[in-house]
Design a protein around this motif. Sequence first.
Motif, PDB file in Angstrom:
ATOM      1  N   PRO A  15      16.475  35.031  57.036  1.00 21.01           N
ATOM      2  CA  PRO A  15      16.456  36.493  57.002  1.00 21.01           C
ATOM      3  C   PRO A  15      15.323  37.048  57.868  1.00 21.01           C
ATOM      4  O   PRO A  15      14.291  36.403  58.051  1.00 21.01           O
ATOM      5  N   LEU A  20      17.582  43.987  56.171  1.00 19.86           N
ATOM      6  CA  LEU A  20      17.651  42.538  56.361  1.00 19.86           C
ATOM      7  C   LEU A  20      18.760  42.196  57.347  1.00 19.86           C
ATOM      8  O   LEU A  20      19.870  42.685  57.226  1.00 19.86           O
ATOM      9  N   ASP A  71      20.325  38.521  59.393  1.00 19.29           N
ATOM     10  CA  ASP A  71      20.233  37.064  59.319  1.00 19.29           C
ATOM     11  C   ASP A  71      20.515  36.433  60.663  1.00 19.29           C
ATOM     12  O   ASP A  71      21.241  36.990  61.459  1.00 19.29           O
ATOM     13  N   TYR A 120      16.593  30.828  51.171  1.00 14.21           N
ATOM     14  CA  TYR A 120      17.015  32.109  51.725  1.00 14.21           C
ATOM     15  C   TYR A 120      16.695  33.264  50.776  1.00 14.21           C
ATOM     16  O   TYR A 120      16.131  34.270  51.159  1.00 14.21           O
ATOM     17  N   SER A 172      14.080  36.276  51.533  1.00 12.81           N
ATOM     18  CA  SER A 172      14.524  37.652  51.723  1.00 12.81           C
ATOM     19  C   SER A 172      13.878  38.575  50.704  1.00 12.81           C
ATOM     20  O   SER A 172      13.540  39.715  51.027  1.00 12.81           O
TER      21      SER A 172
END
Length: 471
Positions: A250, A257, A259, A285, A289
């Motif tokens: 992220p 956000l 990716d 992840y 994030s």
Amino acid sequence: MGNVTVDPLALAMPVLRPEIAEILDFASGEFLDAAAYIAAKRYDRLVAERVDIREGLDNNPRFGCALCATPVYLVASGKKRFFFRHRREDGSCPSVTRSGLSRADIQALKYDGQRESLAHLRIKERIVRSLTCDLSNSEIVSERQWRSARDPASRRQPDVQAMTVFGRVAFEAQLSTTFLDVVAGRRAFYRDEGALLVWIMAGFDPDYRRMTTDDLLFSNNSNILVVDEETTARSEETGTFHVRVHYRVPELSKGLLVDHWKSTIFPFRDLKVDRQKQTAWAFDYQGQSEELLQVEREASSRADDSLRERLLAFWKSRNQQTPDPVSREAVWQGLMRDISARGVTPPTNDRYDRAITGLINGILSAKEGFPIGWDFKHLVEVAHRVCDGYPEHVLTMGYAIRVYGRETLISAQDKSGKWAKRARSIRKLILEGDQRYLPDEDTLSFLKFVFPEVGSKVEAFLTSDHAKSRL
Ligand SMILES: [Zn+2]
């Protein structure tokens, strides 16, 4: 019916309603739409291919029926249209009576068929090889039943199972991801066993994901594990079981956000494993994030605090009696642009400050505990002034006095008891739904930003049933 001659360079034609609608490619483990497969080939090439398919039928079949995995071959109709037929037509294939099958039945049949494909055998074999060369693994078995420790009647048959550094692990190889609904129920079984189920894919391309891959992806902290020839070779070279991990990284872009994908070859024993969630991943992840969003929230909250401070500092330094010079008004307009950019509706009026004079003077005075903006000595005078000139802000003023804890101060200043009496009668009028005291909605957005602790109360009042029933 005469013979039909077909241009050898034209595309081949499938029959209209083939009994075998889908075929399984034994080599890749993928399913193909039979009609689309035929229609994509030139007639002359398909006829040549038909001979090869026929030749390999007994010892090295290329295609099977999607539902029963029986090898199939290509047949041409009298009109030179093509379709697939089972090697043996004994009526046992459910495709003959397909109408009786539910979607789940069909999926389950296809899943079983795919497990017999070469592609599936190959990935299973790679998992076994990868596990075997690593001495920290033991009891490595393929296609062996796993009986529940609590309930021997309950059992599963994972593709591969082994004792690893994470205890007993079941490995399920996923080729095509369309069967996730068939296998999703397994998580519960292995969780109850205190064991771990790990999904292994034969390959993964983030740009060509099916929806069902996402089910797998997002339930595993956005990590996909792959065992391919390269990782197997790495495991054998190093004596440590390695997997390829595809994961999302992220990043913050304009407060949101975004990716991007990365992949790495990673030792299996270093994965983070959670038996309760049935997850095994390399890159966190979700944690990353959340951390980024927290940083973003803090930065944006600091920016809001600073904007609020600038706005109130401007207001406190403003001269109520004499009109401000143009340069100061420009400063104010700049502040309004900034709050607009924050999604706040700026107050509007012909004179820049008029729409909010009563509102800011009143609340800011309550907040500071002494009159601001008006030439008064006592806070109680400010309260009277709001009642006289700004009935639409009276309720807001009342909340502000309470929120900033000024009740004692005001009653000490209210020597005649005039304010106490007035406040009581206004409270009664508000409860009776007197429209004059209905809080102003045009400045609510501004109020919520500048004085969130007061604005939230006004908003709650406006959306309460009590207020609604009287609007
Ligand atoms: Zn069949």
